[in-house]
Design an enzyme around this catalytic site. Structure first.
Site, short mmCIF file in Angstrom:
data_model
loop_
_atom_site.label_atom_id
_atom_site.label_comp_id
_atom_site.label_asym_id
_atom_site.label_seq_id
_atom_site.Cartn_x
_atom_site.Cartn_y
_atom_site.Cartn_z
N GLY A 131 78.83 -53.09 8.27
CA GLY A 131 80.08 -53.83 8.01
C GLY A 131 79.78 -55.25 7.55
O GLY A 131 79.97 -56.20 8.31
N GLU A 248 66.99 -52.72 3.13
CA GLU A 248 67.89 -51.90 2.31
C GLU A 248 67.37 -51.84 0.88
O GLU A 248 67.35 -50.80 0.25
CB GLU A 248 69.31 -52.48 2.34
C1 LIG Z 1 79.03 -46.80 -3.20
C2 LIG Z 1 79.08 -48.12 -2.47
C3 LIG Z 1 78.81 -48.18 -1.13
C4 LIG Z 1 78.86 -49.39 -0.44
N1 LIG Z 1 78.62 -49.40 0.90
C5 LIG Z 1 78.71 -50.56 1.60
C6 LIG Z 1 78.52 -50.59 3.02
O1 LIG Z 1 78.24 -49.56 3.63
N2 LIG Z 1 78.66 -51.76 3.68
C7 LIG Z 1 78.96 -52.92 3.03
O2 LIG Z 1 79.03 -53.96 3.69
N3 LIG Z 1 79.16 -52.94 1.67
C8 LIG Z 1 79.05 -51.79 0.97
N4 LIG Z 1 79.26 -51.78 -0.41
C9 LIG Z 1 79.70 -53.01 -1.03
C10 LIG Z 1 78.70 -53.65 -1.95
O3 LIG Z 1 77.68 -54.28 -1.22
C11 LIG Z 1 79.49 -54.65 -2.82
O4 LIG Z 1 80.36 -53.88 -3.64
C12 LIG Z 1 78.61 -55.49 -3.68
O5 LIG Z 1 77.87 -56.40 -2.91
C13 LIG Z 1 79.42 -56.28 -4.74
O6 LIG Z 1 80.46 -56.99 -4.15
P1 LIG Z 1 81.97 -56.88 -4.70
O7 LIG Z 1 82.31 -55.42 -4.83
O8 LIG Z 1 82.82 -57.74 -3.84
O9 LIG Z 1 81.93 -57.45 -6.19
P2 LIG Z 1 81.93 -58.99 -6.60
O10 LIG Z 1 80.94 -59.73 -5.78
O11 LIG Z 1 83.33 -59.48 -6.62
O12 LIG Z 1 81.37 -58.91 -8.09
C14 LIG Z 1 82.19 -58.51 -9.20
C15 LIG Z 1 81.34 -58.62 -10.46
O13 LIG Z 1 80.94 -59.99 -10.68
C16 LIG Z 1 79.51 -60.10 -10.77
N5 LIG Z 1 79.05 -61.34 -10.13
C17 LIG Z 1 79.45 -61.83 -8.94
N6 LIG Z 1 78.81 -62.99 -8.67
C18 LIG Z 1 77.97 -63.22 -9.70
C19 LIG Z 1 77.00 -64.26 -9.99
N7 LIG Z 1 76.78 -65.26 -9.15
N8 LIG Z 1 76.30 -64.18 -11.14
C20 LIG Z 1 76.52 -63.12 -12.01
N9 LIG Z 1 77.41 -62.13 -11.79
C21 LIG Z 1 78.12 -62.18 -10.65
C22 LIG Z 1 79.00 -58.88 -10.03
O14 LIG Z 1 77.70 -58.52 -10.45
C23 LIG Z 1 80.03 -57.82 -10.36
O15 LIG Z 1 79.76 -57.24 -11.62
C24 LIG Z 1 79.19 -50.58 -1.12
C25 LIG Z 1 79.46 -50.52 -2.50
C26 LIG Z 1 79.40 -49.32 -3.17
C27 LIG Z 1 79.68 -49.29 -4.65
#
Ligand SMILES: Cc1cc2nc3c(=O)[nH]c(=O)nc-3n(C[C@H](O)[C@H](O)[C@H](O)COP(=O)(O)OP(=O)(O)OC[C@H]3O[C@@H](n4cnc5c(N)ncnc54)[C@H](O)[C@@H]3O)c2cc1C
Length: 397
Positions: A131, A248
């Site tokens: 989480g 991870e």
């Molecule tokens: C299949 C799957 C399973 C998952 N399982 C878990 C889980 O079990 N537990 C958990 O805690 N999370 C989990 N996640 C979440 C995952 O860690 C996040 O989706 C990921 O860290 C991206 O965060 P976000 O979705 O909020 O996207 P955002 O951080 O909002 O990013 C959106 C876009 O902007 C880009 N971006 C953001 N900041 C920057 C920067 N500084 N420079 C360049 N580009 C940038 C990103 O690369 C992305 O393309 C899972 C995700 C998926 C897809």
């Protein structure tokens, strides 16, 4: 550099191979690369499979004996996963527990926490979810807002997590929360273990592009968690989380890569029997080149994985280099899915369950699942930032 396995490692490989030949349940064989972790019935079967593996001494083989493991090295762990791939057997279901929380507790946990949790991770009696992410804290994880307020010996948690894989089938979660609201971002974070049966927790599955709901929203409303469940020091959870994330990206990427090898072997089999433009796909000039590129990429991933493992075997923690493997793995994974789709053609869109779905529809699932590979465990853009700044030493802006 010596790429050969030692005689004891080869003997271990032979032992595992014959055990798997005799024991992989028919219902799970061949489901290794596109196995669902969202479907509750599938999870029941996969829990039983982990227990069977544990009974045979094949879970936590690189964990120290005092924590219920086999005390072998991570090389035996890799050999085991390679053999599971060869046998088309699914990997243990409790991935978060085995590859993230377990090593984190061994490094930062109290003796009581290890005593309470490690054994049940091994048997899959308690599945763990991670989480960390929140609606406004994904890539920018340190922006997380879930609050933890100390009341006597308890923390009271309020907030929301999102994308929590397998929370709907997990017993416990390792969460990041904020116990010091005014603190500078990374400084006020606390790593805490949460029993998901605690009143005030609601888990709502989110349906994904694959059609299954493998991840969830988790809402926490006045959730009372013993203060003894904090891992490491209060407000110093960021360094604990970094350990978890490094495992991870490093160990789990190696494991994911081995799943990719399972998929590649299956794709090569498919290419040998599928006709495209009058040839089998394996002989069609353009597809043949693409398949060869995949085989080469897989080999590069294996070698780079061995380099990371050598670091760990030498007693060093996983480093930022693990980001290279995760980044490259996600690209190869998506290329593989795309080439499978190209070989199969329009029928690749038919989902499992239809008699028209080639290869039981597993490629339709795989192609959609692979879209998340460049997001989970760090997006590709973030990994490029890490590599640029922390490995290549490029300026931040
Ligand atoms: C299949 C799957 C399973 C998952 N399982 C878990 C889980 O079990 N537990 C958990 O805690 N999370 C989990 N996640 C979440 C995952 O860690 C996040 O989706 C990921 O860290 C991206 O965060 P976000 O979705 O909020 O996207 P955002 O951080 O909002 O990013 C959106 C876009 O902007 C880009 N971006 C953001 N900041 C920057 C920067 N500084 N420079 C360049 N580009 C940038 C990103 O690369 C992305 O393309 C899972 C995700 C998926 C897809």
């Amino acid at each position: 550099m010596d790429f050969d396995f030692t005689p004891p490692q080869q003997a271990f490989r032979a032992e595992v191979r014959s055990w798997l030949t005799a024991n992989v349940p028919a219902a799970l064989k061949g489901r290794g690369f596109a196995a669902s972790r969202g479907d509750r019935d599938a999870v029941v079967r996969l829990r039983a499979w982990q227990r069977q593996l544990y009974g045979a001494g094949y879970v936590g083989i690189d964990w120290p004996v005092e924590y219920g493991g086999r005390g072998a090295s991570i090389m035996e762990q890799v050999i085991l996963y390679e053999e599971m791939s060869r046998a088309e057997a699914p990997q243990p279901i409790n991935r978060g527990g085995l590859s993230m929380l377990g090593p984190t507790l061994m490094r930062h946990g109290t003796p009581a926490q290890r005593e309470r949790h490690l054994a049940k991770i091994l048997t899959a009696d308690e599945i763990w979810c991670q989480g960390f992410s929140e609606p406004n804290a994904g890539s920018d994880l340190a922006n997380l807002q879930t609050r933890a307020v100390l009341e006597g010996d308890w923390y009271v948690l309020n907030g929301q997590k999102v994308w929590t894989s397998m929370a709907h089938v997990s017993e416990w979660g390792f969460f990041l929360v904020r116990a010091a609201p005014g603190a500078v971002k990374h400084k006020g974070i606390t790593f805490i273990l949460v029993d998901l049966k605690t009143p005030g927790i609601s888990v709502r599955p989110l349906r994904q592009i694959t059609g299954e709901a493998e991840f969830n929203e988790v809402f926490l409303e006045n959730v009372r968690v013993p203060a003894a469940n904090v891992v490491g020091k209060v407000n110093e959870g960021w360094s604990v989380a970094i350990t978890t994330l490094a495992y991870e990206r490093d160990v789990l990427t190696m494991i994911r890569h081995i799943s990719l090898r399972t998929a590649l072997e299956r794709l090569l089999g498919l290419a040998r029997r599928t006709k495209v433009n009058g040839h089998t796909a394996a002989h069609e000039p353009v597809l043949r080149q693409k398949l060869a590129a995949l085989v080469i990429a897989e080999r590069c991933l294996a070698l780079s994985g061995y380099r990371s493992l050598t670091r760990i075997l030498n007693g060093q923690p996983p480093g930022p280099e693990g980001s290279t493997s995760k980044l490259f793995w996600s690209q190869v994974d998506q290329d593989l899915a795309e080439i499978a789709t190209e070989i199969i053609g329009p029928y690749s869109q038919i989902a499992p369950g239809s008699e028209w779905a080639p290869d039981e529809g597993q490629w339709e699932f795989y192609a959609l699942l692979a879209r998340g590979s460049g997001i989970r465990a760090g997006t590709s853009e973030i990994l490029r930032n890490i590599l640029g700044e922390r490995v290549l030493g490029l300026p931040k802006d």
